[in-house]
Design a protein around this motif. Sequence first.
Motif, mmCIF file in Angstrom:
data_model
loop_
_atom_site.group_PDB
_atom_site.id
_atom_site.type_symbol
_atom_site.label_atom_id
_atom_site.label_comp_id
_atom_site.label_asym_id
_atom_site.label_seq_id
_atom_site.Cartn_x
_atom_site.Cartn_y
_atom_site.Cartn_z
ATOM 1 N N ASP A 92 7.701 0.080 -24.254
ATOM 2 C CA ASP A 92 7.853 -1.337 -24.603
ATOM 3 C C ASP A 92 6.535 -2.084 -24.365
ATOM 4 O O ASP A 92 5.788 -1.773 -23.424
ATOM 5 C CB ASP A 92 8.958 -1.983 -23.749
ATOM 6 N N SER A 112 13.936 -6.009 -17.179
ATOM 7 C CA SER A 112 14.264 -4.639 -17.574
ATOM 8 C C SER A 112 13.475 -4.262 -18.816
ATOM 9 O O SER A 112 13.235 -5.090 -19.696
ATOM 10 C CB SER A 112 15.766 -4.497 -17.849
ATOM 11 N N PHE A 113 13.080 -2.977 -18.903
ATOM 12 C CA PHE A 113 12.347 -2.515 -20.089
ATOM 13 C C PHE A 113 12.456 -1.001 -20.195
ATOM 14 O O PHE A 113 12.914 -0.314 -19.276
ATOM 15 C CB PHE A 113 10.871 -2.941 -20.043
ATOM 16 N N LYS A 114 12.050 -0.490 -21.354
ATOM 17 C CA LYS A 114 12.045 0.937 -21.646
ATOM 18 C C LYS A 114 10.604 1.416 -21.775
ATOM 19 O O LYS A 114 9.683 0.628 -22.005
ATOM 20 C CB LYS A 114 12.800 1.247 -22.953
ATOM 21 N N ALA A 115 10.429 2.740 -21.596
ATOM 22 C CA ALA A 115 9.100 3.320 -21.778
ATOM 23 C C ALA A 115 8.569 2.987 -23.171
ATOM 24 O O ALA A 115 9.306 3.038 -24.159
ATOM 25 C CB ALA A 115 9.150 4.831 -21.562
ATOM 26 N N PRO A 125 12.480 6.398 -12.974
ATOM 27 C CA PRO A 125 12.415 6.587 -14.432
ATOM 28 C C PRO A 125 13.596 7.349 -15.002
ATOM 29 O O PRO A 125 13.910 7.206 -16.173
ATOM 30 C CB PRO A 125 11.096 7.370 -14.617
ATOM 31 N N LYS A 126 14.287 8.155 -14.185
ATOM 32 C CA LYS A 126 15.396 8.976 -14.688
ATOM 33 C C LYS A 126 16.759 8.412 -14.312
ATOM 34 O O LYS A 126 17.758 9.113 -14.402
ATOM 35 C CB LYS A 126 15.254 10.414 -14.178
ATOM 36 N N TYR A 147 4.333 0.431 -13.106
ATOM 37 C CA TYR A 147 5.116 1.012 -14.194
ATOM 38 C C TYR A 147 4.471 0.801 -15.558
ATOM 39 O O TYR A 147 5.042 1.199 -16.571
ATOM 40 C CB TYR A 147 6.521 0.413 -14.208
ATOM 41 N N TYR A 174 7.286 3.890 -17.985
ATOM 42 C CA TYR A 174 8.590 4.448 -17.661
ATOM 43 C C TYR A 174 9.671 3.410 -17.945
ATOM 44 O O TYR A 174 9.398 2.225 -18.136
ATOM 45 C CB TYR A 174 8.688 4.852 -16.171
ATOM 46 N N ASP A 175 10.923 3.860 -17.962
ATOM 47 C CA ASP A 175 12.054 2.933 -18.017
ATOM 48 C C ASP A 175 12.177 2.211 -16.673
ATOM 49 O O ASP A 175 11.891 2.785 -15.621
ATOM 50 C CB ASP A 175 13.363 3.678 -18.284
ATOM 51 N N TYR A 176 12.598 0.954 -16.710
ATOM 52 C CA TYR A 176 12.867 0.227 -15.468
ATOM 53 C C TYR A 176 14.059 -0.690 -15.699
ATOM 54 O O TYR A 176 14.122 -1.407 -16.690
ATOM 55 C CB TYR A 176 11.663 -0.603 -15.020
ATOM 56 N N THR A 177 15.043 -0.611 -14.761
ATOM 57 C CA THR A 177 16.226 -1.461 -14.811
ATOM 58 C C THR A 177 16.136 -2.501 -13.710
ATOM 59 O O THR A 177 15.936 -2.143 -12.539
ATOM 60 C CB THR A 177 17.502 -0.622 -14.640
#
Length: 747
Positions: free
Chosen positions: A713, A708-711, A659-660, A743, A697-700
């Motif tokens: 979304d 890919s997505f952001k927290a 996430p970071k 996630y 969480y964010d995921y790339t």
Amino acid sequence: MSGNSKRDFLANVKAIKFRQQKQINLIQNKTEEDINLLTNLIAYLKKRVEIEREYNKTMEKNNKAFQLKIKKSLKSSTESLHSNSSSDDNSNLRLVQNTFNIMIRESQNVIEKNQNNCEAIQSKVIGVLQDLLKSKVLVNKKKLEDLTKIKDEIFKTYGDLERTRLAYETNEKDSQNQKSKYEEACTEPKGALGAMKNMLRSGDSSQRIEKYHQKWDAAQLNSTNARNEYLIYLDLINLQNQQYFDNDCPELMKAIDNNYYESITGIYEMLNNLHVDYSKELNNGIKEIQNSISQINREDDHKLFITQNDLFFKKPEPFAYEPYGTDNISTIILNDSTKHQLSMLLEGFNKQLISIEQSIEKLKRELHGIEQLILVYSEKPSFGNVDDSISQRDEVKEQLNKLNKDREIYSFIVNKLKNIGVELERPVIISSNHKKAKALYNFEATESDQLSFNEGDILTILNQEENGWVKAQIGPKLGLVPVDYVKILDNNLSKTSSLSSMNSSIVSNSAAVTTNTVKRKPVQKTSSTINLSNVSNVVALFDYNASDSTELSFKTGDIIEVIKTGNNNSEKIENQWWTGKNKSTGQTGQFPVVFTKGWDSSSKSKVVKPAPKEKILKVKALYDYEATCEGELSISVGDIITVTNTNTGSSSWWEGTGPKGHGQFPSMYVKELPSSTKTAKPVPAEKKINKKVRALYDYTAQNPDELSFKADDIIEVTEETNNANDWWMGRLNSQVGLFPRTYIEKI
């Protein structure tokens, strides 16, 4: 008296009165300063006692906590080896630990002394100060009132002096005027002129002179009386001022001070004595700590540590080969059957040895350069910091020492294998007849004779094996690979060519390469009967970049309009290339069918081919870790991390995405999650899913088929499984791909 003389007198009186009033004001200010000092000193000591008591309380709690930790540490380190030792016995503490223990003990002694000082300040010093303040306030008030009364009396005399002086000046002026008239009357002319003036004045000249003389006598008497009173008030004011300045003011100031200076001096001495006692305790503690520090040295501390843990630091006996059952062979067997495996072992150890030797040579060159810098910086400090270079040199020497020892170990193994006749296998000579192929998916070998590769790798195909396998080479590595995981790149072949249709050609062109025939299971595929007449559009499952101008590039989720399907009905549809138009870019070209979905919409089985399996290691953070430098990954308890590399050069560190962000993190801080294999598991086509989930969480995306997505979304789920640790298929902003179930949360 002239006007100037009068003004000078009044100005002098006014100046003296101002100074006397100012004196009283200054004395009052001085007493107020003393009172403020006592008030502030009392407030300061109270606040100091409050702060130091709180500090003492906190430090005492801190000391006890760490004393308990030391005892627990001592108990845990001694109970297994020295079960008869007491946990309160500090004799088992190592030298460094013992110094820490002494620091805590002496800190506690200082705290107790400081606590006693706080009690003394509260009960003695502050009490004396409060009594002194109360007494001084009362005395100051009374004495200032007395001094003000004396000043008022003097100021009254100043008024009488001005009055009598004015009366004297007025009467003396009248007396001198009467005298002038009398003298004028006495000097008047005689004879006819004088007789004529007397007639006009209707009186006798002698009578008139006598009248003037009487007025002069009366004026003189008034002047004499006014002068006498003026002179008396002059004496009075001078005596009063003398008494005020010589006696009244100094005595009243002394009475105001009373015993103030003796008392405040005694209080300061009392506080200073408390500080002296505190300093003695502090100095005693410092001596104890210094004595303990002087005893610290690595040799003695290391010897004590090894002695306490001798069971674990005793050098073990060398491992001996133990044959199993009836096996009586205890040496390495080299023959035609084993030489390949031994050669592979030799190759691995030899590569490691070569890598070590290359690192040694590189570090030697680096060391030479650093030593040159040290010489330059020593002669010209303005050019650079010699201390930094010396530290760098020492670090390089340590690395060289470690590598030299590693070289000895690997040299022994390599020489042992060579001494028994093991040789490195010569690489296969690649001819123009060998075909190049491009990996379509990732593949990880599950057996020793298989070859692992990643999507996009270029392989050299050597010869055909059984059941859908071919022998291939990547660099010096050889092994078996599944046919359907690669695509021929030969320019003389049509786009619809696959390895399955080229088997005979590969075998005939690779006759010079000998290999054992190995029976193995075919690669499992999903088969179905497909009716292509109704297929008009397909959806890209993965990104694809065209290798030449005749191919079509597309991104995951792009819609491709099918212009022409394959002509070879006998060829598996997964191996075919079709012609289509990318509706997102408007480009037209050939594309691999296996990279798309939707061509099976007319299938009776309604099942699509699953995406190739790729082992994805997912871990969960057990502890928080804050990155200490660039390249590291900060993690928090509960974070889910996708591991991208476990071969970082140290087994204690892995690399991954969480996430970071992306970076390396300590492997001991995480645990592996169950079900670490990512597989697209489609649901039957007729089952429509209308479900949305929220990203936690964010995921790339780490691969082309991921999303890919952001927290926060919102993702539309298109395909799902019942396993909470699996991967689902979803759509976000026209992009379709796989995402980790852990996630997201359902909404």
